[in-house]
Each structure stands twice: as C-alpha cells, then as structure tokens.
Motif scaffolding. Structure first.
Motif, PDB file in Angstrom:
ATOM      1  N   ILE A 596      -5.269 -93.278  37.954  1.00 15.56           N
ATOM      2  CA  ILE A 596      -5.530 -94.549  37.904  1.00 15.56           C
ATOM      3  C   ILE A 596      -5.317 -94.949  36.578  1.00 15.56           C
ATOM      4  N   VAL A 597      -4.623 -96.228  36.600  1.00 13.70           N
ATOM      5  CA  VAL A 597      -4.279 -96.920  35.110  1.00 13.70           C
ATOM      6  C   VAL A 597      -5.063 -98.187  35.212  1.00 13.70           C
ATOM      7  N   GLU A 598      -6.056 -98.148  34.370  1.00 11.59           N
ATOM      8  CA  GLU A 598      -7.086 -99.261  34.252  1.00 11.59           C
ATOM      9  C   GLU A 598      -6.403-100.489  33.876  1.00 11.59           C
ATOM     10  N   HIS A 599      -6.715-101.637  34.491  1.00  8.70           N
ATOM     11  CA  HIS A 599      -6.118-102.992  34.393  1.00  8.70           C
ATOM     12  C   HIS A 599      -4.408-102.817  34.427  1.00  8.70           C
ATOM     13  N   GLY A 600      -4.016-101.942  35.112  1.00  5.48           N
ATOM     14  CA  GLY A 600      -2.517-101.524  35.065  1.00  5.48           C
ATOM     15  C   GLY A 600      -1.573-102.535  36.197  1.00  5.48           C
ATOM     16  N   GLU A 601      -2.443-103.080  36.974  1.00 14.10           N
ATOM     17  CA  GLU A 601      -2.083-104.209  37.967  1.00 14.10           C
ATOM     18  C   GLU A 601      -1.588-103.704  39.259  1.00 14.10           C
ATOM     19  N   GLY A 602      -0.284-103.154  38.912  1.00 13.11           N
ATOM     20  CA  GLY A 602       0.447-102.712  39.994  1.00 13.11           C
ATOM     21  C   GLY A 602       0.596-101.245  40.439  1.00 13.11           C
ATOM     22  N   GLY A 603       0.021-100.760  41.615  1.00 16.90           N
ATOM     23  CA  GLY A 603       0.160 -99.246  41.896  1.00 16.90           C
ATOM     24  C   GLY A 603       1.553 -98.593  41.832  1.00 16.90           C
ATOM     25  N   SER A 604       2.380 -99.468  42.625  1.00 14.14           N
ATOM     26  CA  SER A 604       3.837 -98.928  42.626  1.00 14.14           C
ATOM     27  C   SER A 604       4.406 -98.818  41.364  1.00 14.14           C
ATOM     28  N   ARG A 605       4.251-100.042  40.402  1.00 17.24           N
ATOM     29  CA  ARG A 605       5.072-100.225  39.098  1.00 17.24           C
ATOM     30  C   ARG A 605       4.547 -99.261  38.188  1.00 17.24           C
ATOM     31  N   THR A 606       3.037 -99.053  38.038  1.00 23.98           N
ATOM     32  CA  THR A 606       2.445 -98.759  36.951  1.00 23.98           C
ATOM     33  C   THR A 606       1.940 -97.360  37.101  1.00 23.98           C
ATOM     34  N   ALA A 607       1.152 -97.000  38.279  1.00 28.16           N
ATOM     35  CA  ALA A 607       0.525 -95.671  38.340  1.00 28.16           C
ATOM     36  C   ALA A 607       1.451 -94.611  39.121  1.00 28.16           C
ATOM     37  N   ALA A 608       2.379 -95.085  39.986  1.00 32.33           N
ATOM     38  CA  ALA A 608       3.143 -94.238  40.725  1.00 32.33           C
ATOM     39  C   ALA A 608       4.155 -93.495  39.933  1.00 32.33           C
ATOM     40  N   PRO A 609       4.760 -93.986  38.944  1.00 31.73           N
ATOM     41  CA  PRO A 609       5.921 -93.178  37.869  1.00 31.73           C
ATOM     42  C   PRO A 609       4.980 -92.294  37.322  1.00 31.73           C
ATOM     43  N   VAL A 610       3.741 -92.493  36.751  1.00 34.98           N
ATOM     44  CA  VAL A 610       2.901 -91.577  35.978  1.00 34.98           C
ATOM     45  C   VAL A 610       2.736 -90.281  36.887  1.00 34.98           C
ATOM     46  N   GLY A 611       2.139 -90.723  38.227  1.00 38.03           N
ATOM     47  CA  GLY A 611       2.009 -89.432  39.030  1.00 38.03           C
ATOM     48  C   GLY A 611       3.199 -88.638  39.240  1.00 38.03           C
ATOM     49  N   ARG A 612       4.109 -89.512  39.344  1.00 38.72           N
ATOM     50  CA  ARG A 612       5.480 -88.420  39.896  1.00 38.72           C
ATOM     51  C   ARG A 612       5.885 -87.750  38.602  1.00 38.72           C
ATOM     52  N   ASP A 613       5.740 -88.136  37.475  1.00 41.54           N
ATOM     53  CA  ASP A 613       6.179 -87.184  36.303  1.00 41.54           C
ATOM     54  C   ASP A 613       5.246 -86.176  36.221  1.00 41.54           C
ATOM     55  N   ILE A 614       3.984 -86.447  36.369  1.00 38.66           N
ATOM     56  CA  ILE A 614       3.014 -85.171  36.358  1.00 38.66           C
ATOM     57  C   ILE A 614       3.280 -84.211  37.439  1.00 38.66           C
ATOM     58  N   LEU A 615       3.525 -84.754  38.652  1.00 40.37           N
ATOM     59  CA  LEU A 615       3.876 -83.709  39.690  1.00 40.37           C
ATOM     60  C   LEU A 615       5.189 -82.943  39.517  1.00 40.37           C
ATOM     61  N   ALA A 616       6.055 -83.713  38.937  1.00 38.05           N
ATOM     62  CA  ALA A 616       7.307 -83.083  38.636  1.00 38.05           C
ATOM     63  C   ALA A 616       7.181 -81.825  37.442  1.00 38.05           C
ATOM     64  N   ALA A 617       6.277 -82.176  36.644  1.00 34.36           N
ATOM     65  CA  ALA A 617       5.972 -81.201  35.426  1.00 34.36           C
ATOM     66  C   ALA A 617       5.295 -80.171  35.872  1.00 34.36           C
ATOM     67  N   ALA A 618       4.319 -80.097  36.896  1.00 32.93           N
ATOM     68  CA  ALA A 618       3.574 -79.050  37.349  1.00 32.93           C
ATOM     69  C   ALA A 618       4.385 -78.288  38.222  1.00 32.93           C
ATOM     70  N   ILE A 619       5.392 -78.499  38.958  1.00 34.85           N
ATOM     71  CA  ILE A 619       6.257 -77.850  39.465  1.00 34.85           C
ATOM     72  C   ILE A 619       7.297 -77.154  38.587  1.00 34.85           C
ATOM     73  N   LYS A 620       7.838 -77.875  37.602  1.00 31.76           N
ATOM     74  CA  LYS A 620       8.760 -77.249  37.018  1.00 31.76           C
ATOM     75  C   LYS A 620       8.167 -76.118  35.927  1.00 31.76           C
TER      76      LYS A 620
END
Length: 649
Positions: A596-620
C-alpha cells in the motif's frame, strides 16, 4: 546490751562480699567469653563476614534478535558512560555544571540526575552510581577520561548498551527498550513476592538494565532478559564496595536467549528503498510455510534514540510529524482494500452459488440501485463482463451486481476465512483486526439497520471495511496456495505467540484456481490493469496480482461531472491510496506480497511496480531458503522472568 562489731570486722565482711560478687561476675564473663570463643566462634565469624562481604546484583546480558539467516537486528555493544557517585559529591549541581563544559547536558537531564541522586540518598544507597550520559561519542569519552580525575565523584567507563544496527528498518517489528519506569516495574513484577520481588525490582532499577517497551522487545522480554547473578564484594562501614572477591560460577549471571525472526533483513532493506520516500507498507509471506519474510512500515523512527531516553522535544517531533513515523502501518494500519478485495467477493458468490464463472454483467460505466447511482472507475464502462474479465479489468459494476446477489453475511463469512477481522500478534505490539462489517455490527455500533446499498460498497472493498497490509498478504498467500491452510509466523526461534491462529477454514481449491486465473489475467493478459508489471525481469517467471485504489473521501457529483482531480491539484491527504497484492512465480507460487502506498492514487501506476520489484528480489535472493535456526532444537522459555475514475482500480 549487744556487743558492737569493730570497724575492722565490718570492713572485712564488706570486702568479702564485694570479692564474692566480683568473682561471680568475673566467672560469668569468663564463661560467656569461653562460649563465644570456643562454642559459638563459627557462628559469629560468619556474621562478621556477612557484615563486610555483600552479594551485589550482577545484571545479565540481553539476548540478541537476529534475522532468519543470523544477521543481528538488535544486539549489545560497548559504549562510553559517565556517572556520578552521590557519596563522593560535595556539590552535585556544581559537578554537573562542570561536566556540562565538556558534554551536552540539557536542563531536563540535569534535573533527572539530581532527582536520582536524591533518591539514592533517601534509600541510603549513596554508593550506587547515577548515570549522567549512557552513551558518549568517542571524542566525549576521550575528553572526559582525562578530565574525570579532576572532578569529584565522576566515573567514566565502558558499559554495555542495546543497539539496533539496522536503525529504522525494523522499528515497528522489534520495538525498542528503555529504562524501566514505575509502571513497568509494577506490571512486570506482578505475581512475585518476598525476596524474589525485592531481587527483581532491584534488577529492573539497575542502571545497566533496559526493558522492552514495544514490539518483540516487549513480547519476548522474559526470553531476552536472562537471569541475574551475584558478585561477592567487600564493603566498608557505609556499605560501599571496596574490593571484589573471587566469584562462585554458580552465582554468575545467565545471559538472555537469542531470538530469531523469520524476516530476511536484506529483502526488508530492498523493500524499504523501493518506497523512495513515500509512506506506506509492504508485507511478504512464504506461501508454503506462512513465514513473514518482510514487514515494512515507512516512514519509521530510529529505536536507538529511545534506548537511553529520548528528549521531550525529539519525541514531540516524531509524534506530530504528519507522515506519522510512529504508526505501525504493516500490522496496525487499517485501510479500505479497494479492488484487491474482489477475489474474496468472487469466492463468496461462487460458494453461495449465486453466479457461475460464465455468467455476464453489462457494464455501461454506472450501476443504478434504488434512487442512487454507483459508478465504475472506467467512465465509459467495460461492456459485457464475466468473472475472469471482471477481475482482469477490475470492473466495479460487475462486482456491485454479484455482491448484491451474494449478500453481506456471506461476504463477511468468507472474509473471515481469509483472515480479515482477525488480529495477528506474531510477537509484536500494535496489531489491529480491522473491521468486517455486517448488520449485527452496525446495529451494535450505530443502532442502525444495514442498507443494501452498503453491500454494493462492500463488494468493491470500500465502505466500512477495514483491512491491514498483513491481512492482505495472508489473503493472497491462501489464494496462491490454492486454499491450503496457512499459519502466519514471525518468530523463527523464541517464545510462541499463543494468540495467533492457523487460517484453516475450508476454501474450495477449484474456486481458488478461478481466482488465480483472474489474477494472472490482471498481470499477463492484454487489458489487465497491471499488465506492465507482470514481467519480473528474471528471464521467464511472471507474477499474478490484483491492483486496487482505495478512496479516502467521497467524490461529489459535481467533481465527477467536471472530472475528478488528482495529483498536485488536490492536497496529499485527500488523494487515494494505491494498493497491489500479488504472488510469484505465477506457475509455482513461493511468495505473496501486499503493498500500500498512502495517497499514491493509482494501484497499477504506483503500487504494482513496487510489489513487482519486491517479489523479484525475493525470488532472486531465494529469501525463503533454509533459515539459520532450522537445525536448532526447540527450547522452552526461561523461568527468568468505490474506486475513482481515471486510473484502474
């Protein structure tokens, strides 16, 4: 006539009586001395020794807190300390003023030290040092070591202190330690009596002892604290220690036990950096084990600033900061989940049998119910939607309709299966349950009936529904695990958290596969609201997820007519929250994440790239690999005591 006795005879008689009395006294003294010298010598020799040999409390070293791979998160380190001994002070105020020439001594600290000196004198413990500064810089320590010989009653030495080498990274998980307050002593000493109580209170008042105030430091206090020892010291007539005798190993202090958490500290650091100054939270869960691998709440505070006492000014700055660094967002922050909740609604509808996956709903951009219109985030509508496409496109109108068919009670029932409305302590303080509303709750809380229109808001994760980022991660993990039971866990080795429960309410695997397919469509099929974030950048594996945008205010009809403003056009606190939940790899789930990005407005624009990078790091980094504590034998706890327009939901 009686014959008078001569003066000489009278004197002789008196002398004889005196000699007899004196002899009796002398004989008594000789007998008593003989008794003391020979018969009771051992007893009085012991009493004499006890009069000048005392057992002095020896505080234990506090146990470390380590991450899943043994990296220290909380430990002990040596630091310079300056203290004063009340019995050696002629003028305490003058001495402190002199010290203030070489180190920073705020007025509040001077007052506290003077009060502690007075307290020691009242307790007839003037020989006990009073800490002035617990942690000196290298320059301060060197300067004072030279000057201390010129100042009466001043000691400068190295002492053990609590340290948090990762600083803010784990503030809301670990909490912090501080000097025991009167309330701490009362709370922690409950149930102890007699000598045990006296020893325990003395331990908590010791200048080298700190107690847990928040987080795991407080939860695992007994585990981490250890057991105090006793040192034999020779004291003078005033009770001041003069010499330390050879110690009995049986009286040695027992260090506290180390506590392992399930978090990968390197993954935690990457997740924090990925927020790039935004406020929010992220939680990563191992799908197979339930281990929490990252729990980020940002911004945060530095727990090191609390160890030796934070000033009122510094605490006020933290408390009044509009970014709320003291707020444990990951497990204590309650937010509307927005469209990330739609998998729960779809599950409830399928369980209730009110819809089939092939059933369609026509979305023209709005939904009319009663005398009110509910809007879809896409102004022109999505057209005809089945369940898969409704999840992929995050169509609000579709979920208004199936929520109405399903009903509030069924949606609430399924919500609890995923862990919503439950508090997960996991060894921390500050956790909250959020809220799963239903008619009974509303009647109790507000004395009002439930209106069917509220069910429509419930269906898109808005209204009174409140969830935590931790709960959203657990929901995602249960979906990724195709409904298998899940036991969330944050303690790898340490005292268990008895309040926590296993999420084992039955979920139909076939229904979970439908939700997984919908989440895969979101990230990996054209038109999915997070299509651009589906590729993990690892040469193959993709993620499956769901975006969400949660309103923090109601949008007026006038705003909707003119076009909803966002970004710099409105104040930050009025902007919507951006959310994203996902798991990866999509074809073989290992990790689930919520962001969750507080007041980040767009889930696809703001939160999704953060989640993607975190999951990529966990796998790597293979964050879930075998932890350092896995082979250690288990041990017992010691006896020591509605989404807006403009951006996809």
């Amino acid at each position: 006539m009686a014959r008078r006795q001569s003066p000489e005879a009278d004197f002789d008689r008196r002398l004889l009586l005196a000699m007899g009395a004196g002899g009796a006294v002398f004989a008594t003294l000789v007998a008593r001395l003989s008794q003391l010298q020979f018969l009771e010598a051992d007893h009085y020799e012991k009493l004499a020794a006890e009069n000048h040999i005392r057992l002095v409390l020896s505080p234990p070293e506090r146990g470390e807190i380590l991450d899943r791979f043994g990296r220290p998160l909380a430990s002990q380190r040596q630091a310079g300390r300056v203290s004063v001994v009340p019995e050696r002070l002629t003028d305490a105020e003058a001495t402190l003023k002199n010290l203030g020439r070489f180190i920073d001594l705020p007025e509040a600290r001077v007052k506290r030290v003077l009060q502690d000196i007075q307290n020691n004198r009242l307790r007839r413990a003037s020989f006990i040092p009073v800490t002035v500064v617990q942690e000196l810089s290298y320059e301060e320590f060197a300067r004072l070591r030279v000057r201390a010989v010129e100042m009466e009653g001043v000691d400068v030495e190295m002492a053990s202190t609590r340290s948090y080498p990762r600083g803010r990274d784990f503030a809301h998980v670990l909490g912090y330690v501080a000097r025991a307050s009167a309330d701490d002593i009362t709370r922690m000493a409950e149930g102890r009596t007699g000598p045990e109580l006296k020893t325990f209170e003395d331990l908590l008042r010791h200048p080298d002892i700190r107690v847990g105030r928040q987080g795991m430091e407080r939860f695992a206090e007994d585990w981490l604290r250890g057991r105090p020892g006793r040192r034999r010291v020779v004291t003078n007539a005033h009770g001041r220690p003069m010499q330390e005798l050879e110690q009995d190993p049986a009286n040695a202090a027992v260090p506290g036990k180390d506590l392992y958490v399930t978090i990968d500290s390197e993954l935690q650091r990457i997740a924090i950096e990925r927020f790039e100054g935004e406020s929010g939270a992220a939680v990563v869960v191992d799908v197979a084990t339930g281990d929490v691998l990252a729990m980020v709440s940002t911004p945060a505070f530095d727990p090191n600033s609390f160890v030796n006492g934070i000033s009122g000014k510094d605490y006020a700055e933290l408390r009044d900061n509009p970014m709320a660094p003291l707020y444990p967002r990951a497990h204590g922050g309650v937010y509307p989940p927005g469209s990330t909740f739609k998998m729960v609604v779809a599950t409830a509808a399928l369980e209730a049998g009110v819809v089939k996956t092939s059933d369609t709903v026509r979305c023209g951009g709005s939904y009319r119910f009663g005398n009110r219109t509910w809007h879809c985030w896409k102004k022109g509508g999505h057209g005809t939607m089945n369940m898969h496409n409704a999840l992929k496109h995050s169509c609000d109108v579709y979920f208004y309709e199936i929520a109405r068919r399903t009903g509030v009670r069924k949606i609430a029932e399924v919500s609890h299966k995923f862990g919503f409305g439950e508090t997960f302590v996991l060894g921390m303080t500050g956790g909250r349950s959020g809220l799963v509303p239903d008619p009974e709750w509303k009647q109790r809380a507000r004395g009002e009936p439930w209106f069917e229109g509220e069910t429509l808001n419930f269906g898109i994760g808005q209204g009174q529904l409140g969830t935590t980022p931790l709960q959203l991660a657990l929901m995602t993990a249960r979906i990724a695990a195709t409904g298998a039971p899940l036991k969330p866990n944050l303690i790898g080795l340490g005292p268990p958290s008895p309040e926590d429960k296993t999420l084992d309410a039955p979920l139909d695997p076939a229904i979970m596969e439908i939700q997984k397919a919908g989440m895969y469509g979101v990230t990996s099929e054209p038109g999915g609201t997070a299509y651009r974030s589906g590729d993990l950048g690892l040469g193959g594996p993709r993620l499956a997820g769901k975006t969400g945008t949660a309103q923090v205010r109601r949008i007026s009809a006038e705003e909707r007519r003119k076009g909803i403003r966002g970004g710099e056009d409105i104040a930050r606190e009025l902007r919507d929250h951006a959310l994203f939940v996902a798991y990866a790899p999509a074809d073989n789930p290992k990790y689930a994440v919520s962001v969750i990005v507080e007041h980040g407005e767009g889930g696809s624009r703001t939160a999704a790239p953060v989640g993607r990078d975190i999951l990529a790091a966990a796998i790597k980094m293979n964050s879930g690999r075998t932890p350092a504590y896995a082979k250690r034998a288990a041990v017992k706890t010691p006896d020591t005591d509605g989404a807006p327009e403009g951006d996809p939901a």
